[in-house]
Design a protein around this motif. Structure first.
Motif, PDB file in Angstrom:
ATOM      1  N   GLU A   1       0.840  -1.195   0.000  1.00  0.00           N
ATOM      2  CA  GLU A   1       0.000   0.000   0.000  1.00  0.00           C
ATOM      3  C   GLU A   1       0.875   1.245   0.000  1.00  0.00           C
ATOM      4  O   GLU A   1       0.544   2.264  -0.620  1.00  0.00           O
ATOM      5  CB  GLU A   1      -0.918   0.006   1.216  1.00  0.00           C
ATOM      6  N   GLY A   2       2.004   1.174   0.699  1.00  0.00           N
ATOM      7  CA  GLY A   2       2.943   2.287   0.658  1.00  0.00           C
ATOM      8  C   GLY A   2       3.472   2.524  -0.744  1.00  0.00           C
ATOM      9  O   GLY A   2       3.560   3.670  -1.198  1.00  0.00           O
ATOM     10  N   GLN A   3       3.787   1.438  -1.445  1.00  0.00           N
ATOM     11  CA  GLN A   3       4.285   1.582  -2.820  1.00  0.00           C
ATOM     12  C   GLN A   3       3.189   2.116  -3.735  1.00  0.00           C
ATOM     13  O   GLN A   3       3.458   2.913  -4.651  1.00  0.00           O
ATOM     14  CB  GLN A   3       4.788   0.232  -3.335  1.00  0.00           C
ATOM     15  N   THR A   4       1.950   1.715  -3.484  1.00  0.00           N
ATOM     16  CA  THR A   4       0.818   2.229  -4.262  1.00  0.00           C
ATOM     17  C   THR A   4       0.718   3.745  -4.127  1.00  0.00           C
ATOM     18  O   THR A   4       0.557   4.477  -5.115  1.00  0.00           O
ATOM     19  CB  THR A   4      -0.486   1.567  -3.769  1.00  0.00           C
ATOM     20  N   ALA A   5       0.803   4.234  -2.890  1.00  0.00           N
ATOM     21  CA  ALA A   5       0.724   5.680  -2.657  1.00  0.00           C
ATOM     22  C   ALA A   5       1.929   6.394  -3.278  1.00  0.00           C
ATOM     23  O   ALA A   5       1.806   7.509  -3.802  1.00  0.00           O
ATOM     24  CB  ALA A   5       0.646   5.964  -1.164  1.00  0.00           C
ATOM     25  N   ARG A   6       3.087   5.760  -3.221  1.00  0.00           N
ATOM     26  CA  ARG A   6       4.293   6.349  -3.834  1.00  0.00           C
ATOM     27  C   ARG A   6       4.083   6.548  -5.336  1.00  0.00           C
ATOM     28  O   ARG A   6       4.415   7.606  -5.895  1.00  0.00           O
ATOM     29  CB  ARG A   6       5.500   5.442  -3.585  1.00  0.00           C
ATOM     30  N   MET A   7       3.541   5.526  -6.000  1.00  0.00           N
ATOM     31  CA  MET A   7       3.318   5.629  -7.441  1.00  0.00           C
ATOM     32  C   MET A   7       2.260   6.677  -7.764  1.00  0.00           C
ATOM     33  O   MET A   7       2.378   7.414  -8.742  1.00  0.00           O
ATOM     34  CB  MET A   7       2.887   4.258  -7.994  1.00  0.00           C
ATOM     35  N   ALA A   8       1.228   6.769  -6.918  1.00  0.00           N
ATOM     36  CA  ALA A   8       0.197   7.789  -7.141  1.00  0.00           C
ATOM     37  C   ALA A   8       0.786   9.187  -7.018  1.00  0.00           C
ATOM     38  O   ALA A   8       0.452  10.095  -7.790  1.00  0.00           O
ATOM     39  CB  ALA A   8      -0.945   7.604  -6.153  1.00  0.00           C
ATOM     40  N   ALA A   9       1.684   9.371  -6.052  1.00  0.00           N
ATOM     41  CA  ALA A   9       2.333  10.677  -5.874  1.00  0.00           C
ATOM     42  C   ALA A   9       3.265  10.985  -7.045  1.00  0.00           C
ATOM     43  O   ALA A   9       3.426  12.148  -7.427  1.00  0.00           O
ATOM     44  CB  ALA A   9       3.115  10.695  -4.563  1.00  0.00           C
ATOM     45  N   ARG A  10       3.846   9.965  -7.627  1.00  0.00           N
ATOM     46  CA  ARG A  10       4.739  10.168  -8.768  1.00  0.00           C
ATOM     47  C   ARG A  10       3.944  10.568 -10.017  1.00  0.00           C
ATOM     48  O   ARG A  10       4.369  11.431 -10.782  1.00  0.00           O
ATOM     49  CB  ARG A  10       5.518   8.884  -9.037  1.00  0.00           C
ATOM     50  N   ARG A  11       2.777   9.922 -10.214  1.00  0.00           N
ATOM     51  CA  ARG A  11       1.976  10.198 -11.417  1.00  0.00           C
ATOM     52  C   ARG A  11       1.174  11.495 -11.281  1.00  0.00           C
ATOM     53  O   ARG A  11       1.074  12.270 -12.216  1.00  0.00           O
ATOM     54  CB  ARG A  11       1.008   9.048 -11.678  1.00  0.00           C
ATOM     55  N   ARG A  12       0.559  11.685 -10.158  1.00  0.00           N
ATOM     56  CA  ARG A  12      -0.305  12.849  -9.881  1.00  0.00           C
ATOM     57  C   ARG A  12      -1.275  13.120 -11.031  1.00  0.00           C
ATOM     58  O   ARG A  12      -1.349  14.238 -11.557  1.00  0.00           O
ATOM     59  CB  ARG A  12       0.544  14.087  -9.580  1.00  0.00           C
ATOM     60  N   ASP A  13      -2.023  12.097 -11.403  1.00  0.00           N
ATOM     61  CA  ASP A  13      -3.003  12.224 -12.468  1.00  0.00           C
ATOM     62  C   ASP A  13      -4.161  13.101 -11.976  1.00  0.00           C
ATOM     63  O   ASP A  13      -4.850  12.750 -11.018  1.00  0.00           O
ATOM     64  CB  ASP A  13      -3.525  10.826 -12.837  1.00  0.00           C
ATOM     65  N   PRO A  14      -4.400  14.264 -12.606  1.00  0.00           N
ATOM     66  CA  PRO A  14      -5.422  15.204 -12.101  1.00  0.00           C
ATOM     67  C   PRO A  14      -6.818  14.598 -11.992  1.00  0.00           C
ATOM     68  O   PRO A  14      -7.528  14.831 -11.016  1.00  0.00           O
ATOM     69  CB  PRO A  14      -5.390  16.342 -13.118  1.00  0.00           C
ATOM     70  N   GLU A  15      -7.200  13.823 -13.000  1.00  0.00           N
ATOM     71  CA  GLU A  15      -8.542  13.227 -12.979  1.00  0.00           C
ATOM     72  C   GLU A  15      -8.684  12.249 -11.818  1.00  0.00           C
ATOM     73  O   GLU A  15      -9.702  12.234 -11.118  1.00  0.00           O
ATOM     74  CB  GLU A  15      -8.819  12.520 -14.306  1.00  0.00           C
ATOM     75  N   MET A  16      -7.649  11.410 -11.600  1.00  0.00           N
ATOM     76  CA  MET A  16      -7.711  10.447 -10.508  1.00  0.00           C
ATOM     77  C   MET A  16      -7.686  11.141  -9.154  1.00  0.00           C
ATOM     78  O   MET A  16      -8.366  10.715  -8.206  1.00  0.00           O
ATOM     79  CB  MET A  16      -6.555   9.447 -10.612  1.00  0.00           C
ATOM     80  N   LEU A  17      -6.922  12.220  -9.039  1.00  0.00           N
ATOM     81  CA  LEU A  17      -6.873  12.946  -7.765  1.00  0.00           C
ATOM     82  C   LEU A  17      -8.232  13.559  -7.447  1.00  0.00           C
ATOM     83  O   LEU A  17      -8.651  13.579  -6.282  1.00  0.00           O
ATOM     84  CB  LEU A  17      -5.791  14.025  -7.812  1.00  0.00           C
ATOM     85  N   ARG A  18      -8.918  14.046  -8.468  1.00  0.00           N
ATOM     86  CA  ARG A  18     -10.274  14.566  -8.246  1.00  0.00           C
ATOM     87  C   ARG A  18     -11.207  13.450  -7.788  1.00  0.00           C
ATOM     88  O   ARG A  18     -12.056  13.651  -6.905  1.00  0.00           O
ATOM     89  CB  ARG A  18     -10.809  15.223  -9.522  1.00  0.00           C
ATOM     90  N   ARG A  19     -11.060  12.293  -8.399  1.00  0.00           N
ATOM     91  CA  ARG A  19     -11.909  11.158  -8.026  1.00  0.00           C
ATOM     92  C   ARG A  19     -11.651  10.740  -6.579  1.00  0.00           C
ATOM     93  O   ARG A  19     -12.591  10.489  -5.823  1.00  0.00           O
ATOM     94  CB  ARG A  19     -11.639   9.990  -8.974  1.00  0.00           C
ATOM     95  N   ILE A  20     -10.381  10.677  -6.188  1.00  0.00           N
ATOM     96  CA  ILE A  20     -10.050  10.313  -4.807  1.00  0.00           C
ATOM     97  C   ILE A  20     -10.580  11.365  -3.837  1.00  0.00           C
ATOM     98  O   ILE A  20     -11.118  11.039  -2.775  1.00  0.00           O
ATOM     99  CB  ILE A  20      -8.523  10.141  -4.649  1.00  0.00           C
ATOM    100  N   GLY A  21     -10.436  12.641  -4.219  1.00  0.00           N
ATOM    101  CA  GLY A  21     -10.951  13.706  -3.376  1.00  0.00           C
ATOM    102  C   GLY A  21     -12.453  13.618  -3.195  1.00  0.00           C
ATOM    103  O   GLY A  21     -12.982  13.893  -2.108  1.00  0.00           O
ATOM    104  N   ASP A  22     -13.160  13.203  -4.237  1.00  0.00           N
ATOM    105  CA  ASP A  22     -14.608  13.039  -4.154  1.00  0.00           C
ATOM    106  C   ASP A  22     -14.978  11.914  -3.189  1.00  0.00           C
ATOM    107  O   ASP A  22     -15.916  12.040  -2.397  1.00  0.00           O
ATOM    108  CB  ASP A  22     -15.180  12.757  -5.541  1.00  0.00           C
ATOM    109  N   ILE A  23     -14.238  10.820  -3.259  1.00  0.00           N
ATOM    110  CA  ILE A  23     -14.489   9.700  -2.341  1.00  0.00           C
ATOM    111  C   ILE A  23     -14.241  10.143  -0.904  1.00  0.00           C
ATOM    112  O   ILE A  23     -15.022   9.826   0.014  1.00  0.00           O
ATOM    113  CB  ILE A  23     -13.592   8.496  -2.697  1.00  0.00           C
ATOM    114  N   LEU A  24     -13.175  10.898  -0.711  1.00  0.00           N
ATOM    115  CA  LEU A  24     -12.857  11.399   0.631  1.00  0.00           C
ATOM    116  C   LEU A  24     -13.987  12.297   1.153  1.00  0.00           C
ATOM    117  O   LEU A  24     -14.396  12.184   2.318  1.00  0.00           O
ATOM    118  CB  LEU A  24     -11.542  12.170   0.591  1.00  0.00           C
ATOM    119  N   ALA A  25     -14.504  13.156   0.290  1.00  0.00           N
ATOM    120  CA  ALA A  25     -15.592  14.050   0.689  1.00  0.00           C
ATOM    121  C   ALA A  25     -16.848  13.262   1.039  1.00  0.00           C
ATOM    122  O   ALA A  25     -17.566  13.601   1.997  1.00  0.00           O
ATOM    123  CB  ALA A  25     -15.888  15.045  -0.434  1.00  0.00           C
TER     124      ALA A  25
END
Length: 234
Positions: free
Chosen positions: A98-122
């Protein structure tokens, strides 16, 4: 035994029945509607989902290959249980990946996916504000799946899918307070991902899983996981 929400019964749809039944039972296990040790009675499940026993039997066989169900001689099928050592080892591996998953997400920083994650968090924050803690288990799965997709590494996603499902079944017994604390961790993980801080994102995600694991293991006579300190120290 949980019944699906109002709508067409599975026997009235045109999708492969055993796959639909398998998905419904998997969802019930991962969200805690079915608990470890619960018996899966074919006749009752067939009645609930509006199908014959054959697709139920096939679904149970498929879930057994995933490790979510165990079939025992003379006892039938049960929602799988882990002994404390197996649970600890599984959680340790998930925390690492899971740590490696978050590392890869931080490396890619895909705007659409970040919006989707933010929506789930909200949505999770809103559920807590409304006292709907029962929704957090499903939203937690959504958050981690979306985080894995944001990393855009298919091999890692495939590895995490089965591992996440097995550990999700362990965490369904969490108390409401532990669920809320675990959900609060997600904001810190997403913050580090958005900032592109790979090390911090990885540390926070690993600590998040380890802390949730310690909550489970504390009642199972198993040693705690290492490195499961407060999320703020990650």
């Amino acid at each position: 035994m949980p019944r699906p929400d109002d709508g067409p019964r599975l026997g009235e749809t045109h999708s492969p029945l055993h796959e639909r039944v398998r998905a419904e039972i998997r969802k019930a296990i991962l969200t805690g509607a079915m608990k470890p040790g619960d018996r899966l009675i074919e006749d009752r499940l067939a009645d609930i989902y509006g199908v014959s026993r054959n697709p139920v039997r096939e679904a149970i066989r498929g879930l057994a290959t995933e490790g979510l169900v165990e079939v025992l001689p003379r006892r039938g099928a049960l929602v799988a249980r882990m002994n404390p050592d197996e649970a600890r080892e599984t959680i340790e591996v998930r925390a690492l990946l899971e740590g490696q998953t978050a590392r890869m997400a931080a490396r890619r920083r895909d705007p659409e996916m970040l919006r989707r994650i933010g929506d789930i968090l909200a949505r999770g924050d809103a559920a807590m504000a409304q006292g709907r803690d029962d929704l957090l288990a499903g939203l937690n799965l959504d958050f981690h799946r979306a985080l894995a997709e944001a990393g855009r590494n298919r091999v890692l996603q495939d590895l995490m899918t089965g591992l996440r499902d097995r550990t999700a079944a362990l965490f369904t017994a969490d108390t409401p307070a532990r669920r809320r604390h675990a959900w609060a961790d997600h904001a810190g993980i997403l913050e580090a991902v958005i900032a592109g801080d790979e090390d911090l994102a990885a540390a926070r995600a690993a600590a998040h899983v380890a802390r949730a694991g310690d909550g489970f293991l504390s009642g199972q006579s198993a040693p705690p996981l290492s490195g499961a300190g407060p999320i703020s120290s990650a």
